[in-house]
Write an enzyme that holds these catalytic residues in place. Structure first.
Site, short mmCIF file in Angstrom:
data_model
loop_
_atom_site.label_atom_id
_atom_site.label_comp_id
_atom_site.label_asym_id
_atom_site.label_seq_id
_atom_site.Cartn_x
_atom_site.Cartn_y
_atom_site.Cartn_z
N ARG A 187 0.82 -1.22 0.00
CA ARG A 187 0.00 0.00 0.00
C ARG A 187 0.85 1.27 0.00
O ARG A 187 0.51 2.28 0.63
CB ARG A 187 -0.97 0.01 1.20
CG ARG A 187 -1.97 -1.14 1.18
CD ARG A 187 -2.87 -1.10 -0.05
NE ARG A 187 -3.76 -2.25 -0.10
CZ ARG A 187 -3.52 -3.38 -0.79
NH1 ARG A 187 -2.40 -3.50 -1.50
NH2 ARG A 187 -4.37 -4.37 -0.78
N SER A 207 -11.58 -1.42 2.01
CA SER A 207 -10.92 -1.82 3.26
C SER A 207 -10.46 -0.57 4.00
O SER A 207 -9.72 0.25 3.44
CB SER A 207 -9.71 -2.72 2.96
OG SER A 207 -10.12 -3.93 2.37
N GLU A 210 -6.20 3.01 6.07
CA GLU A 210 -5.82 3.23 4.68
C GLU A 210 -6.41 4.55 4.18
O GLU A 210 -5.89 5.17 3.26
CB GLU A 210 -6.35 2.10 3.79
CG GLU A 210 -5.51 0.86 3.78
CD GLU A 210 -5.93 -0.10 2.68
OE1 GLU A 210 -6.52 0.34 1.68
OE2 GLU A 210 -5.67 -1.30 2.82
#
Length: 295
Positions: free
Chosen positions: A168, A218, A288
């Protein structure tokens, strides 16, 4: 700004709930939609000159905008959405092209390797920044090169190794680069097989993810050695809610807008989930989701 991009592409006090997948958020002072790289460069030059804050927006699928809004300019790359074939196995996509649209284009041209991204709810620009991934695929596996605009106004081409892809993350994060386009290296495949794989992955998503509710996908990064959803469930937080925001019953890794949520509800829920998981397991969850504005 209106001289640079024309009047219809500059909106004052634009409600950001119209531009985020959470469907929440207050107004941005300016919402600007440049048509090409030259306009984008000029817009950023002006904003830099007056020391104005700005945020580059793709599909709004990974941000939470404060209910108070954003005291700055949101620059939308929605017009950077062209997808073309560079050669038999290379696709070039503008930063604002949706991952789903690129996957469909690849399928239509019998190119395999991008099926995993068909359900990732964002643009290729955001996917490059985050090294987005799903179902054992990630951007670093298919990226040939990425064209970016540097903070100094230089157009640069970063190849796969220069992108420094990680979990990520990528070289773009924290360096002020703006993604302009990405070249994807795929392989020739059977169109029926590609279609079948995309359908299978879509079915798995529908079964396991709360796609019927607004969310940012997510919500938390996967902690090393753990799964965020399992930690949240083990902390007794399945279905836990704050106002109109809730931890999904279907997948605890998702925070959803179950109806009428504010950004404050979502932010408070994320904070409480972090605190409770830390208390129960000793693991610190990292969101995130990008927070934009004052919380």
């Amino acid at each position: 700004m209106r001289q640079i991009v024309s009047s219809e592409n500059v909106i004052e006090n634009e409600d950001m709930s119209r531009h985020t997948t959470f469907k929440t958020g207050g107004p941005a002072s300016l919402f600007i939609s440049p048509a090409d790289t030259e306009q984008l460069k000029k817009v950023i030059e002006v904003l830099d000159r007056i020391s104005a804050a700005f945020f580059i927006l793709g599909n709004g699928s990974n941000i939470l905008v404060s209910d108070k809004g954003f005291d700055g300019a949101v620059i939308s790359l929605r017009k950077f959405s062209e997808v073309t074939l560079k050669d038999d196995t290379t696709i070039v996509a503008g930063a604002g092209a949706l991952n789903s649209a690129i996957a469909s284009f690849a399928r239509d041209n019998s190119l395999t390797g991008f099926e995993f991204a068909a359900g990732i709810p964002g643009t290729i620009g955001g996917a490059m920044i985050m090294n987005a991934g799903a179902y054992d695929g990630e951007m670093k596996l298919v990226t040939k090169e990425v064209t970016v605009l540097s903070p100094s106004g230089e157009i640069m081409v970063l190849d796969n190794s220069t992108m420094e892809f990680g979990y990520r993350t990528s070289a773009i994060k924290g360096r002020g680069y703006v993604v302009l386009s990405a070249a994807l290296q795929l392989e020739k495949g059977d169109q029926e097989a590609i279609t079948a794989k995309m359908a299978e992955l879509a079915s798995r998503r529908r079964d396991k993810q709360p796609l019927e509710y607004p969310s940012a996908g997510s919500t938390f990064k996967r902690p090393e050695g753990y799964f965020a959803g399992k930690l949240i469930e083990d902390a007794g937080l399945r279905g836990y809610s704050v106002g109109g925001a809730a931890v999904s019953d279907k997948h605890c890794g998702f925070v959803i807008n179950k109806g009428g949520a504010t950004s404050s509800d979502i932010y408070r829920l994320i904070t409480e989930v972090k605190d409770k998981v830390q208390k129960e397991s000793g693991v610190e969850l990292e969101p995130e989701v990008i927070m934009l504005g004052e919380f």
